[in-house]
Design an enzyme around this catalytic site. Structure first.
Site, short mmCIF file in Angstrom:
data_model
loop_
_atom_site.label_atom_id
_atom_site.label_comp_id
_atom_site.label_asym_id
_atom_site.label_seq_id
_atom_site.Cartn_x
_atom_site.Cartn_y
_atom_site.Cartn_z
N LYS A 1 0.82 -1.21 0.00
CA LYS A 1 0.00 0.00 0.00
C LYS A 1 0.86 1.26 0.00
CE LYS A 1 -4.23 -1.82 2.09
NZ LYS A 1 -3.92 -3.23 1.91
N GLU B 1 -1.95 6.91 7.88
CA GLU B 1 -2.58 7.94 7.06
C GLU B 1 -3.65 8.67 7.86
OE1 GLU B 1 -4.03 5.70 3.72
OE2 GLU B 1 -5.99 5.39 4.61
N HIS C 1 -13.75 -2.27 10.14
CA HIS C 1 -13.11 -1.95 8.86
C HIS C 1 -13.29 -3.06 7.83
CE1 HIS C 1 -11.36 1.57 10.71
NE2 HIS C 1 -10.86 0.81 11.67
N ARG D 1 -7.36 -8.33 -7.90
CA ARG D 1 -8.10 -9.59 -7.92
C ARG D 1 -9.57 -9.30 -8.08
NH1 ARG D 1 -10.44 -9.04 -2.95
NH2 ARG D 1 -9.17 -8.12 -1.30
#
Length: 667
Positions: free
Chosen positions: A116, A200, A235, A292
């Site tokens: 990421k 982040e 999440h 994917r």
């Protein structure tokens, strides 16, 4: 086109791929672990190969064993599904090295987006907006905490190799950071073999909107519109829909073009998803790319009329994209609900066990069920807790929501804790119905979604007693059929007595409520008295616990299933659990925090947090278990002292195992 493919996955997605392959005339090879020997995907495939023990590292994550299965069966291509090795560049390389086709992007694209942090850097270079944060290699806890302070709370800690909400924690203040970081790293290492994280800025009240893209080997790329995946718990997505409510053509075009730019920047081939956070001002920020097929791909299929697995197979075989962008359009609205073995009232704690009873709504143009299990199958603690995906479609969002509520009312699960009732409340929630969506919806609407326990309605008490009486009669008839004198009056359960009508009392408990129901036998049924009110009832039992009941002239349909001594009543789209009470037995003394704390699920001890001999306050974390790819923290039920832990880090524990000895402080 391929003649035979191997599916390097299990459960629902393996069954999903098999369905399309069979329609296209392609033979399928399943792989399985010892725990999945009788699994549905194994039964559906043309052939299946045992990989190894239940542990994923020795089965579904064992690249050499999967490659050996390809050689053994003559498979020409490998479909990775999602999860496990689906985003593993080494696996894609290993498949290609054998002269086989990986049904997915090239390994270089997987690696480009697999981290990421690296993906964020690349997307910044090609002009996509990203959220502020830190995505470097320095991973010292104090350094990462300093980065969080610089960014400003709240922040999101996220595993760079993660997905599915694992290895991710929102942190709202500095004092929480180091504990959340340690938890993220443990979970990331266990799930992805990489504990590195990025930090982040945690946007307040954003929507999670993703774009489905497809690219072929000829260099063409299209987007198949967006999905809104804002409704999440821990999440992890639980309810998805397409198209995203309130999406304007201009924003859809801009996000779709940004997703295409992202795909072309890494030489992408096949199905992929570019995920964005959409703030309340309408600005979108790149979050990650999943290289994917996504769990929620069926909602895209429902609004486009396309089979995305077929597109994957055709592109992997070298064919060009079946359609160009101008030929793609949206028709109607679709919702997907993830039905999982978990307990929403216990922090969505994963559950495992045998599916004693499993009934899904009938599939149609409007309703689709993607599942990897059937009644009698086990939900294993070794893998994720999904039972099925329930997908509905209709012309408008309002009608699709109504369809979903109707379908959920017909979904019945007994044997494991599940989230069907919670999903029904979620779809009925005014905020969701009005499309007031953001990733914090579940927390924001907590009071509506987690109402205080209420007593079952009077009809439910009548239904559970009626079912009990009808079963008694059925059992008596079965006994009569096998007896040498089937006409003996001793087989009758009609309440006959000399000179009087029979009366008896049955006692049932539901939660904290207990009722004594007086039963009188009549010519055509029974008269039941609850709280001084008498009701004439009769009915018929059908297969699978179905009950057709007549309550004082009102006909209703329900289901009553007996499992582990409990009566599970499904009535009017709700589920109730009753226990029969023997009035001759003494009442139990009730539970106590004194003595020990038991494991709420089978799992592995990953951390001992408190120290034996030291006082802890109520709610303090004591021990962390990992099961079904998620962590669960055992907390102190009261102020007290741990006398000793019964297990160490790395130990496997069974459901109900005593984890530690705990002494409540009396002072």
């Amino acid at each position: 086109m391929f003649e035979r493919i191997l599916i390097a996955n299990r459960g629902e997605i393996a069954c999903r791929v098999i369905r399309t392959a069979r329609r296209m005339g392609i033979r399928t090879v399943a792989v399985y672990s010892a725990a999945d020997a009788e699994a549905r995907h194994v039964r559906l495939a043309d052939e299946a190969v045992l990989l190894g023990p239940a542990a994923p590292g020795e089965s579904y994550l064992a690249i050499d064993r999967i490659i050996a299965a390809c050689r053994q069966t003559g498979a020409q291509a490998v479909h990775p599904g999602y999860g496990f090795l689906s985003e593993n560049g080494d696996f894609a390389d290993a498949v290609a090295a054998q002269g086989l086709v990986f049904i997915g992007p090239p390994a270089s694209a997987i690696r480009a987006m697999g981290s990421k942090s690296e993906a964020r850097k690349l997307m910044e270079e090609v002009g996509l907006p990203v959220t502020p944060g830190y995505h470097g290699d320095e991973q010292a806890p104090d350094f990462l905490k300093a980065q969080a302070e610089r960014i400003g709370y709240p922040v999101l800690i996220k595993a760079i190799a993660g997905g599915g909400g694992r290895g991710m924690r929102a942190v709202h203040q500095s004092s929480e950071f180091l504990a959340a970081l340690a938890s993220c790293k443990r979970e990331a290492a266990a799930s992805f073999g990489n504990e590195q994280v990025l930090i982040e800025k945690y946007l307040q009240g954003p929507r999670h909107v993703e774009i489905q893209i497809f690219s072929d080997r000829q260099g063409h790329c299209v987007h198949l519109f967006e999905r809104d995946c804002s409704v999440q718990r821990r999440h992890q997505k639980i309810l998805e829909e397409a198209p995203a409510p309130g999406m304007t053509p201009q924003r859809r075009g801009a996000m779709g073009q940004a997703a295409i730019v992202a795909a072309q920047a890494i030489g992408y081939v096949g199905a992929g998803t570019v995920e964005f956070l959409l703030d309340r001002e309408g600005n979108f920020h790149f979050m990650e790319m999943n290289t994917r097929l996504q769990v929620e791909h069926p909602v895209t299929e429902m609004i486009t009329g396309l089979d995305l697995v077929e597109w994957q197979l055709r592109i992997a075989a070298g064919e060009p994209l079946p359609l160009v962008q101008e030929q793609l359009s949206i028709h109607g609205h679709a919702l997907e609900a993830r039905i999982c073995a978990e307990d929403p009232d216990q922090g969505f704690l994963p559950a495992s066990g045998r599916l004693v009873h499993l009934a899904a709504p009938e599939e149609s143009l409007h309703v689709r069920v993607d599942t990897g299990v059937e009644e009698g199958d086990e939900i294993s603690p070794h893998y994720d807790s999904m039972i099925a995906k329930l997908i509905v479609w209709d012309e408008t969002r309002e009608r699709a929501c109504a369809r979903m509520l109707q379908a959920l009312a017909r979904y019945r699960v007994v044997g494991v804790a599940n989230n069907v009732d919670f999903l029904s409340r979620l779809v009925a929630c005014p905020a969701f119905a009005q499309a007031d969506l953001d990733t914090g919806l579940v927390e924001r609407e907590h009071d509506f979604l987690f109402p205080a326990a209420t007593e079952p309605p009077a009809e439910a008490w009548l239904v559970v007693v009626l079912a009990e009486l009808l079963r008694e009669q059925e059992t008596a008839l079965d006994g009569a059929r096998s007896d040498t004198d089937p006409h003996s009056p001793w087989h009758l359960r009609d309440g006959w007595r000399i000179n009087s009508a029979a009366r008896r009392t049955l006692v049932f408990r539901a939660g904290e409520a207990e009722r004594s129901i007086a039963v009188a036998y009549g010519e055509r049924g029974f008269v039941l008295e609850v709280d001084g009110r008498a009701t004439a009832v009769s009915g018929t039992l059908g297969p699978g616990g179905q009950l057709w009941a007549d309550l004082a002239g009102r006909r209703i349909n329900g289901t009553v299933v007996i499992a582990a001594g409990k009566r599970h009543v499904f009535l009017h789209g709700r589920a109730f659990v009753f226990a029969a009470v023997d009035p001759l037995l003494p009442a139990g003394s009730g539970g106590s925090a004194e003595g020990g704390l038991s494991a709420p699920m089978p799992g592995r001890v990953v951390a001992l947090i408190a120290q034996p001999g030291k006082r802890v306050e109520q709610g303090a974390p004591l021990l962390i278990l990992e099961a079904m790819k998620m962590e669960h923290t055992i907390i102190a039920p009261a102020a007290g002292t741990i006398k000793r832990f019964r297990y160490g880090v790395g130990d496997q524990v069974e459901d109900g195992a005593e984890l530690l000895e705990f002494e409540v402080n009396r002072g």
